[in-house]
Design a protein around this motif. Structure first.
Motif, PDB file in Angstrom:
ATOM      1  N   ARG A  53      27.744  15.775  28.657  1.00  0.00           N
ATOM      2  CA  ARG A  53      28.843  15.272  27.763  1.00  0.00           C
ATOM      3  C   ARG A  53      28.756  13.894  27.527  1.00  0.00           C
ATOM      4  NH1 ARG A  53      33.165  16.102  30.709  1.00  0.00           N
ATOM      5  NH2 ARG A  53      32.990  18.360  30.492  1.00  0.00           N
ATOM      6  N   GLU A  54      28.666  12.963  28.667  1.00  0.00           N
ATOM      7  CA  GLU A  54      28.648  11.582  28.828  1.00  0.00           C
ATOM      8  C   GLU A  54      27.538  10.773  27.924  1.00  0.00           C
ATOM      9  OE1 GLU A  54      28.866  10.274  32.932  1.00  0.00           O
ATOM     10  OE2 GLU A  54      30.872  11.194  33.228  1.00  0.00           O
ATOM     11  N   GLU A  55      26.292  11.552  28.023  1.00  0.00           N
ATOM     12  CA  GLU A  55      25.063  10.920  27.669  1.00  0.00           C
ATOM     13  C   GLU A  55      24.851  11.118  26.119  1.00  0.00           C
ATOM     14  OE1 GLU A  55      21.635  11.619  29.808  1.00  0.00           O
ATOM     15  OE2 GLU A  55      22.294  10.438  31.657  1.00  0.00           O
ATOM     16  N   VAL A  56      25.017  12.561  25.650  1.00  0.00           N
ATOM     17  CA  VAL A  56      24.597  12.838  24.359  1.00  0.00           C
ATOM     18  C   VAL A  56      25.900  13.462  23.584  1.00  0.00           C
ATOM     19  CG1 VAL A  56      22.381  13.145  24.713  1.00  0.00           C
ATOM     20  CG2 VAL A  56      23.660  15.006  25.051  1.00  0.00           C
ATOM     21  N   GLY A  57      26.992  13.703  24.299  1.00  0.00           N
ATOM     22  CA  GLY A  57      28.160  13.999  23.552  1.00  0.00           C
ATOM     23  C   GLY A  57      28.204  15.653  23.220  1.00  0.00           C
ATOM     24  N   VAL A  58      27.539  16.455  23.724  1.00  0.00           N
ATOM     25  CA  VAL A  58      27.430  17.918  23.749  1.00  0.00           C
ATOM     26  C   VAL A  58      28.178  18.327  24.844  1.00  0.00           C
ATOM     27  CG1 VAL A  58      25.873  19.785  23.667  1.00  0.00           C
ATOM     28  CG2 VAL A  58      25.061  17.759  22.417  1.00  0.00           C
ATOM     29  N   GLU A  59      28.853  19.619  24.299  1.00  0.00           N
ATOM     30  CA  GLU A  59      29.829  20.172  25.357  1.00  0.00           C
ATOM     31  C   GLU A  59      28.911  21.410  25.878  1.00  0.00           C
ATOM     32  OE1 GLU A  59      32.613  20.451  28.077  1.00  0.00           O
ATOM     33  OE2 GLU A  59      32.404  18.639  26.398  1.00  0.00           O
ATOM     34  N   LEU A  60      28.494  21.670  27.082  1.00  0.00           N
ATOM     35  CA  LEU A  60      27.813  22.820  27.181  1.00  0.00           C
ATOM     36  C   LEU A  60      28.810  24.147  27.785  1.00  0.00           C
ATOM     37  CD1 LEU A  60      24.996  21.218  29.686  1.00  0.00           C
ATOM     38  CD2 LEU A  60      24.886  21.583  27.205  1.00  0.00           C
ATOM     39  N   GLU A  61      28.338  25.258  27.603  1.00  0.00           N
ATOM     40  CA  GLU A  61      28.987  26.415  27.963  1.00  0.00           C
ATOM     41  C   GLU A  61      28.617  26.467  29.477  1.00  0.00           C
ATOM     42  OE1 GLU A  61      28.454  29.682  25.375  1.00  0.00           O
ATOM     43  OE2 GLU A  61      28.486  28.637  23.620  1.00  0.00           O
ATOM     44  N   ALA A  62      29.587  26.015  30.457  1.00  0.00           N
ATOM     45  CA  ALA A  62      29.501  26.142  31.772  1.00  0.00           C
ATOM     46  C   ALA A  62      29.127  27.549  32.337  1.00  0.00           C
ATOM     47  CB  ALA A  62      30.716  25.284  32.306  1.00  0.00           C
ATOM     48  N   HIS A  63      29.694  28.356  31.713  1.00  0.00           N
ATOM     49  CA  HIS A  63      29.752  29.712  32.253  1.00  0.00           C
ATOM     50  C   HIS A  63      28.116  30.546  31.891  1.00  0.00           C
ATOM     51  CE1 HIS A  63      31.269  30.416  28.237  1.00  0.00           C
ATOM     52  NE2 HIS A  63      30.591  31.763  28.070  1.00  0.00           N
ATOM     53  N   ARG A  64      27.587  29.611  31.082  1.00  0.00           N
ATOM     54  CA  ARG A  64      26.164  30.307  30.625  1.00  0.00           C
ATOM     55  C   ARG A  64      24.970  29.293  30.940  1.00  0.00           C
ATOM     56  NH1 ARG A  64      26.498  31.953  24.556  1.00  0.00           N
ATOM     57  NH2 ARG A  64      24.254  32.534  25.129  1.00  0.00           N
ATOM     58  N   ILE A  65      25.199  28.509  32.093  1.00  0.00           N
ATOM     59  CA  ILE A  65      24.225  27.689  32.674  1.00  0.00           C
ATOM     60  C   ILE A  65      23.279  28.424  33.304  1.00  0.00           C
ATOM     61  CG2 ILE A  65      23.789  25.852  34.378  1.00  0.00           C
ATOM     62  CD1 ILE A  65      26.269  24.506  33.224  1.00  0.00           C
ATOM     63  N   THR A  66      22.129  28.373  33.169  1.00  0.00           N
ATOM     64  CA  THR A  66      21.001  28.929  33.895  1.00  0.00           C
ATOM     65  C   THR A  66      19.972  28.273  34.577  1.00  0.00           C
ATOM     66  OG1 THR A  66      21.150  30.992  32.172  1.00  0.00           O
ATOM     67  CG2 THR A  66      19.038  30.828  33.550  1.00  0.00           C
ATOM     68  N   PRO A  67      19.634  28.368  35.750  1.00  0.00           N
ATOM     69  CA  PRO A  67      18.455  27.426  36.195  1.00  0.00           C
ATOM     70  C   PRO A  67      17.246  27.944  35.575  1.00  0.00           C
ATOM     71  CG  PRO A  67      20.080  28.628  37.988  1.00  0.00           C
ATOM     72  CD  PRO A  67      20.142  29.066  36.699  1.00  0.00           C
ATOM     73  N   VAL A  68      16.254  26.879  35.486  1.00  0.00           N
ATOM     74  CA  VAL A  68      15.064  27.273  34.870  1.00  0.00           C
ATOM     75  C   VAL A  68      13.864  26.901  35.838  1.00  0.00           C
ATOM     76  CG1 VAL A  68      13.457  26.590  33.133  1.00  0.00           C
ATOM     77  CG2 VAL A  68      15.915  26.984  32.538  1.00  0.00           C
ATOM     78  N   VAL A  69      13.932  25.561  36.320  1.00  0.00           N
ATOM     79  CA  VAL A  69      12.958  25.056  37.143  1.00  0.00           C
ATOM     80  C   VAL A  69      13.418  24.129  37.940  1.00  0.00           C
ATOM     81  CG1 VAL A  69      11.566  23.780  35.521  1.00  0.00           C
ATOM     82  CG2 VAL A  69      10.448  24.768  37.244  1.00  0.00           C
ATOM     83  N   THR A  70      12.954  23.844  39.127  1.00  0.00           N
ATOM     84  CA  THR A  70      13.014  22.544  39.988  1.00  0.00           C
ATOM     85  C   THR A  70      11.606  22.014  40.021  1.00  0.00           C
ATOM     86  OG1 THR A  70      14.968  23.309  41.246  1.00  0.00           O
ATOM     87  CG2 THR A  70      13.849  21.486  42.112  1.00  0.00           C
ATOM     88  N   ILE A  71      11.785  20.683  39.527  1.00  0.00           N
ATOM     89  CA  ILE A  71      10.373  19.681  39.439  1.00  0.00           C
ATOM     90  C   ILE A  71      10.689  18.522  40.414  1.00  0.00           C
ATOM     91  CG2 ILE A  71       9.269  18.002  38.007  1.00  0.00           C
ATOM     92  CD1 ILE A  71      10.065  19.810  35.641  1.00  0.00           C
ATOM     93  N   THR A  72       9.590  18.254  41.145  1.00  0.00           N
ATOM     94  CA  THR A  72       9.371  17.141  42.101  1.00  0.00           C
ATOM     95  C   THR A  72       8.308  16.331  41.397  1.00  0.00           C
ATOM     96  OG1 THR A  72      10.251  18.514  43.950  1.00  0.00           O
ATOM     97  CG2 THR A  72       9.056  16.361  44.502  1.00  0.00           C
ATOM     98  N   ALA A  73       8.786  15.028  41.391  1.00  0.00           N
ATOM     99  CA  ALA A  73       7.827  14.078  40.919  1.00  0.00           C
ATOM    100  C   ALA A  73       8.013  12.702  41.416  1.00  0.00           C
ATOM    101  CB  ALA A  73       7.801  14.067  39.285  1.00  0.00           C
ATOM    102  N   PRO A  74       7.157  11.763  41.083  1.00  0.00           N
ATOM    103  CA  PRO A  74       7.530  10.328  41.519  1.00  0.00           C
ATOM    104  C   PRO A  74       8.507   9.715  40.460  1.00  0.00           C
ATOM    105  CG  PRO A  74       5.065  10.487  41.390  1.00  0.00           C
ATOM    106  CD  PRO A  74       5.774  11.982  40.952  1.00  0.00           C
ATOM    107  N   ALA A  75       9.521   9.281  40.956  1.00  0.00           N
ATOM    108  CA  ALA A  75      10.545   8.405  40.189  1.00  0.00           C
ATOM    109  C   ALA A  75       9.838   7.383  39.429  1.00  0.00           C
ATOM    110  CB  ALA A  75      11.919   8.112  40.948  1.00  0.00           C
ATOM    111  N   HIS A  76      10.346   7.506  38.140  1.00  0.00           N
ATOM    112  CA  HIS A  76       9.724   6.647  37.320  1.00  0.00           C
ATOM    113  C   HIS A  76      10.357   5.182  37.671  1.00  0.00           C
ATOM    114  CE1 HIS A  76       9.875   4.120  33.216  1.00  0.00           C
ATOM    115  NE2 HIS A  76       8.699   4.479  33.143  1.00  0.00           N
TER     116      HIS A  76
END
Length: 137
Positions: A53-76
């Motif tokens: 919401r803060e970054e791109v002004g889109v309101e997500l449907e909180a009840h439909r949030i689905t985990p996809v993947v967890t990624i570990t990588a060097p922090a840019h």
């Protein structure tokens, strides 16, 4: 790895027309996924809703949030730090537009690693490996 600091973050995987939504914050030279760091005591899902919401002004449907993947990588841009990026999908309402610290939006394709932070490159690879370039958000 020993001596490395780990940052926990959340990210929204928004794929439309075979492209992944990415953002560039002011003063940065790479694209990231919409999202950010959870605040103390905040769940990952609540952090995702707030950050998107803060970054791109889109309101997500909180009840439909689905985990996809967890990624570990060097922090840019942060030597000695890794990011653990929890990626989610969720339908959203509204057209993405730069807000808060976001300077630019773009839509990345599978070969756009050179434009983004390492964790986003891994997200691109994940979408390719699971055939996730369809029309979902």
């Amino acid at each position: 790895m020993i001596g490395e600091r780990t940052l926990t973050s959340v990210a929204w995987l928004c794929v439309e027309n075979g492209r992944l939504l990415a953002v560039r914050t002011k003063g940065r030279d790479a694209f990231y996924l919409p999202g950010g760091k959870p605040e103390p005591g905040e769940t990952l899902a609540r952090a995702l809703v707030r950050e998107v919401r803060e970054e791109v002004g889109v309101e997500l449907e909180a009840h439909r949030i689905t985990p996809v993947v967890t990624i570990t990588a060097p922090a840019h841009g942060r030597p000695g730090t890794v990011v653990e990026m929890h990626c989610f999908s969720a339908p959203g309402h509204g057209d993405p537009a730069p807000a808060a610290e976001i300077e630019e939006l773009t839509w990345l394709g599978p070969a756009d690693h050179y434009l983004c932070a390492p964790a986003v490159g891994k997200a691109l690879d994940h979408l390719t490996s699971v055939g996730g370039w369809g029309n979902e958000s």
